[in-house]
Design an enzyme around this catalytic site. Structure first.
Site: not given
Ligand SMILES: *Cc1c(COP(=O)(O)O)cnc(C)c1O
Length: 404
Positions: A43, A275
């Site tokens: 993702k 800044y």
């Molecule tokens: C992002 C996510 C994962 C992966 O989590 P990690 O801690 O990066 O392994 C697994 N399941 C769901 C539903 C997620 O949203």
């Protein structure tokens, strides 16, 4: 873009070591309980690493499934020719259920509204939808509450009998698996066992049952069931220093963020820097300008603190991180005098060549390393290399992951 960018001339770049990613997949698979497979979570453009090249590398190394949050992320992988099973779990009313059905995606359903939308789309498509029912076993985020589970299970089973859906999975997500021994983890596992048993008694025969994320995949074999969903560990980053370092888990960070020093100049004592003048030179010194900023995902919260390897030494950001650039004080030692425009400045990488890690930046910005890598922006090209032979494989100039 591939092959047309002169990478040595780039302002900044994120090198993505696909050899390291494949090694991480193998290291994770070696830890799985018997019978469990691996879902590579890609993702958000593979946590900033480039979804398509990372998905392909993970599948090459033996991942069986891919996971995305949105249906659009999953459809993009299908459009690029990925045939492996893909689960996508974050649906909003009006999302492209029909396209998902026609692309053969596994679609997560947490509530009755989603079941209604997916069954309607299945009837319109004249095709059976693959759905996975998600339970809230205690996370308190997405997923179906235990009290609502009987209604959702009964309706999904009825839709199966009617031929509109096939329930391919039963699943859930942990709240505190990154905190060793947290009591909610065992409690969630108990609830998951009960909700799975309930659904199976109601006639559902899932292909996969799954609840484990990276921390659970690394430390909790009794949570592995048929599948673990690993994100951060694939990218070589430990989910939490409380659990152990990436090296302790046999994982190697995949992303190295490098910039080229854009300007080196001598300034007098007492000169304000960037800044707000939050840094003043304590003596006459040499400043180096690093041409990456918060628009590129370098967190402004790390102003005055973020570590950078330049001229053979780790220096701290001097003053505020701006949108496009920040400054380091190189001092006046012989190492500093050797730094010229064009010299490499490494913000983070695997950490074994003296450079800081994403975990170090997370500490400096008071956040987690997940956020550090995921936020590296589209202005930073991803350059794909393979640590096995150090060859560049291609450049994703817009950060969307071309190459391979
Ligand atoms: C992002 C996510 C994962 C992966 O989590 P990690 O801690 O990066 O392994 C697994 N399941 C769901 C539903 C997620 O949203």
């Amino acid at each position: 873009m591939t092959g047309t960018v002169h990478t040595s001339a780039l302002r900044g770049r994120a090198e993505i070591d696909l050899g390291a990613l494949r090694g991480n997949v193998r290291a994770l698979r070696a830890r799985l309980a018997p019978g469990a497979g691996l879902m590579a979570v890609v993702k958000s453009d593979a946590y900033g690493h480039g979804a398509l090249p990372c998905a392909r590398a993970a599948l090459d190394a033996g991942a069986l499934w891919l996971g995305t949050a949105t249906p659009h992320e999953a459809l993009a992988l299908r459009d690029a020719g990925i045939r492996a099973p893909i689960l996508c779990w974050l649906w909003t009313p009006g999302d492209p259920w029909r396209e998902g059905i026609e692309a053969g995606l596994d679609m997560s359903v947490s509530a009755m509204w989603a079941l209604r939308e997916v069954t309607r789309a299945a009837r319109e498509a004249g095709q059976t939808a693959r759905i996975q029912l998600k339970a809230d076993t205690g996370l308190g985020r997405n997923g179906c509450q235990p009290a609502d589970w009987p209604e959702l299970v009964a309706a999904a089973r009825a839709a199966e009998v009617a031929g509109t859906v096939r329930v391919t999975g039963l699943w859930s997500h942990f709240a505190c698996a990154d905190e060793p021994g947290h009591p909610s983890t065992a409690a969630q596992l108990d609830v998951f066992h009960e909700l799975v048993a309930y659904a199976e008694k109601a006639g559902i025969e899932p292909e996969v049952r799954h609840i484990a994320n990276s921390p659970a995949a690394l430390t909790l074999p009794e949570s592995h069931f048929d599948l673990v969903r690993t994100g951060i560990a694939l990218y070589g980053i430990s989910p939490s220093s409380d659990l152990g370092s990436s090296a302790e888990f046999g994982l190697r960070p995949v992303m190295t963020l490098t910039a080229s020093v854009a300007l080196v100049k001598r300034v007098p004592e007492g000169h304000g820097v960037s800044y707000g003048h939050r840094y003043r030179t304590p003596a006459e010194t040499t400043l180096g300008l690093i041409p990456l900023g918060y628009a590129d995902g370098v967190p402004r919260h790390a102003s005055g603190k973020g570590p950078v390897l330049v001229g053979g030494e780790v220096r701290r950001v001097a003053g505020r991180i701006a949108m496009d650039q920040f400054v380091v004080d190189l001092g006046t030692g012989p190492d500093a005098d050797a730094v010229r425009e064009g010299a490499p400045a490494v913000l983070f990488g695997p950490g074994d060549r003296g450079e800081p890690t994403a975990a170090d930046w997370a500490e400096a910005a008071d956040t987690i390393a997940y956020e550090i890598v995921t936020r590296i922006g589209p202005r930073v090209p991803r350059v794909y290399v393979d640590g096995a032979d150090g060859q560049e494989e291609g450049v994703g100039g817009d950060g969307r992951g071309a190459g391979r």
